[in-house]
Design a protein around this motif. Structure first.
Motif, PDB file in Angstrom:
ATOM      1  N   ALA A   6       0.849  -1.188   0.000  1.00  0.00           N
ATOM      2  CA  ALA A   6       0.000   0.000   0.000  1.00  0.00           C
ATOM      3  C   ALA A   6       0.885   1.239   0.000  1.00  0.00           C
ATOM      4  O   ALA A   6       1.984   1.242   0.571  1.00  0.00           O
ATOM      5  N   GLU A   7       0.396   2.263  -0.655  1.00  0.00           N
ATOM      6  CA  GLU A   7       1.100   3.541  -0.715  1.00  0.00           C
ATOM      7  C   GLU A   7       0.223   4.606  -0.069  1.00  0.00           C
ATOM      8  O   GLU A   7      -0.983   4.405   0.104  1.00  0.00           O
ATOM      9  N   GLY A  42       1.057   3.372   9.467  1.00  0.00           N
ATOM     10  CA  GLY A  42       1.253   2.448   8.364  1.00  0.00           C
ATOM     11  C   GLY A  42       2.287   2.855   7.339  1.00  0.00           C
ATOM     12  O   GLY A  42       2.599   2.079   6.441  1.00  0.00           O
ATOM     13  N   PHE A  43       2.807   4.072   7.480  1.00  0.00           N
ATOM     14  CA  PHE A  43       3.751   4.556   6.485  1.00  0.00           C
ATOM     15  C   PHE A  43       4.894   5.276   7.187  1.00  0.00           C
ATOM     16  O   PHE A  43       4.746   5.777   8.282  1.00  0.00           O
ATOM     17  N   GLY A  44       6.032   5.294   6.566  1.00  0.00           N
ATOM     18  CA  GLY A  44       7.171   5.975   7.151  1.00  0.00           C
ATOM     19  C   GLY A  44       8.119   5.028   7.846  1.00  0.00           C
ATOM     20  O   GLY A  44       7.915   3.816   7.895  1.00  0.00           O
ATOM     21  N   ASP A  45       9.169   5.604   8.393  1.00  0.00           N
ATOM     22  CA  ASP A  45      10.243   4.815   8.991  1.00  0.00           C
ATOM     23  C   ASP A  45       9.843   4.090  10.270  1.00  0.00           C
ATOM     24  O   ASP A  45      10.374   3.031  10.582  1.00  0.00           O
ATOM     25  N   ASP A  46       8.940   4.664  11.040  1.00  0.00           N
ATOM     26  CA  ASP A  46       8.555   4.080  12.319  1.00  0.00           C
ATOM     27  C   ASP A  46       7.186   3.408  12.270  1.00  0.00           C
ATOM     28  O   ASP A  46       6.482   3.344  13.269  1.00  0.00           O
ATOM     29  N   ARG A  47       6.821   2.873  11.126  1.00  0.00           N
ATOM     30  CA  ARG A  47       5.497   2.287  10.993  1.00  0.00           C
ATOM     31  C   ARG A  47       5.328   1.072  11.889  1.00  0.00           C
ATOM     32  O   ARG A  47       6.286   0.344  12.172  1.00  0.00           O
ATOM     33  N   LEU A  48       4.093   0.878  12.304  1.00  0.00           N
ATOM     34  CA  LEU A  48       3.758  -0.245  13.177  1.00  0.00           C
ATOM     35  C   LEU A  48       3.208  -1.429  12.403  1.00  0.00           C
ATOM     36  O   LEU A  48       3.163  -2.534  12.930  1.00  0.00           O
TER      37      LEU A  48
END
Length: 156
Positions: A6-7, A42-48
């Motif tokens: 997903a984007e 859900g997005f980025g470097d620290d996504r869970l």
């Protein structure tokens, strides 16, 4: 049928699919997920979590949401399939199988030892689907939960 990560541009449709699952599993009244929380977590470097989406003719028709338990007793990760949902009109189109294949590939790519998930009690269609992929219920463990919002006795 195409499955991909997903984007950010998928967030609104991904949220609709999440709501579809919440309606199906009858927890829509407690559903607190927002567009902002999906973007944040859900997005980025620290996504869970990681979300995969199934796309057919330019429309997202299904999703798989996974997260990783970094290591366990094997010193290798496990992947938890938190949500798998395919819109009713797209069921039996191969979207579910394609999503599960992508989830499995993701798990294998990070060296996971296991892919785990839960199935709602009474969802025989899901049980049959997962069995068709070679999965089986884990009879050794039973899910338990503790509602931290409820007034419950505390351990002493």
């Amino acid at each position: 049928m195409r499955v991909r990560l997903a984007e950010k541009r998928d967030v609104d449709r991904l949220l609709e699919l999440m709501r579809g699952l919440a309606r199906f599993e009858e927890y829509i009244d407690d559903f607190a997920v927002t567009r902002e929380s999906v973007l944040e977590h859900g997005f980025g470097d620290d996504r869970l979590f990681t979300a995969l989406v199934a796309e057919e003719d330019g429309d997202l028709v299904g999703m798989a949401v996974v997260y990783t338990i970094p290591w366990t007793y094997t010193l290798r990760p496990k992947v938890v399939l938190k949500e798998l949902f395919v819109e009713e009109a797209a069921r039996n189109s191969g979207a579910g199988k394609a999503l599960m294949a992508a989830v499995r590939s993701h798990a294998e790519s990070i060296g996971a030892t296991e892919l785990i998930w839960t199935v709602m009690d009474g969802n025989r269609a899901a049980e049959g689907f997962y069995r068709s992929l070679g999965a089986s219920p884990d009879l050794k463990w039973h899910n338990w939960s503790l509602n931290l919002d409820a007034k419950a006795p505390r351990a002493r």
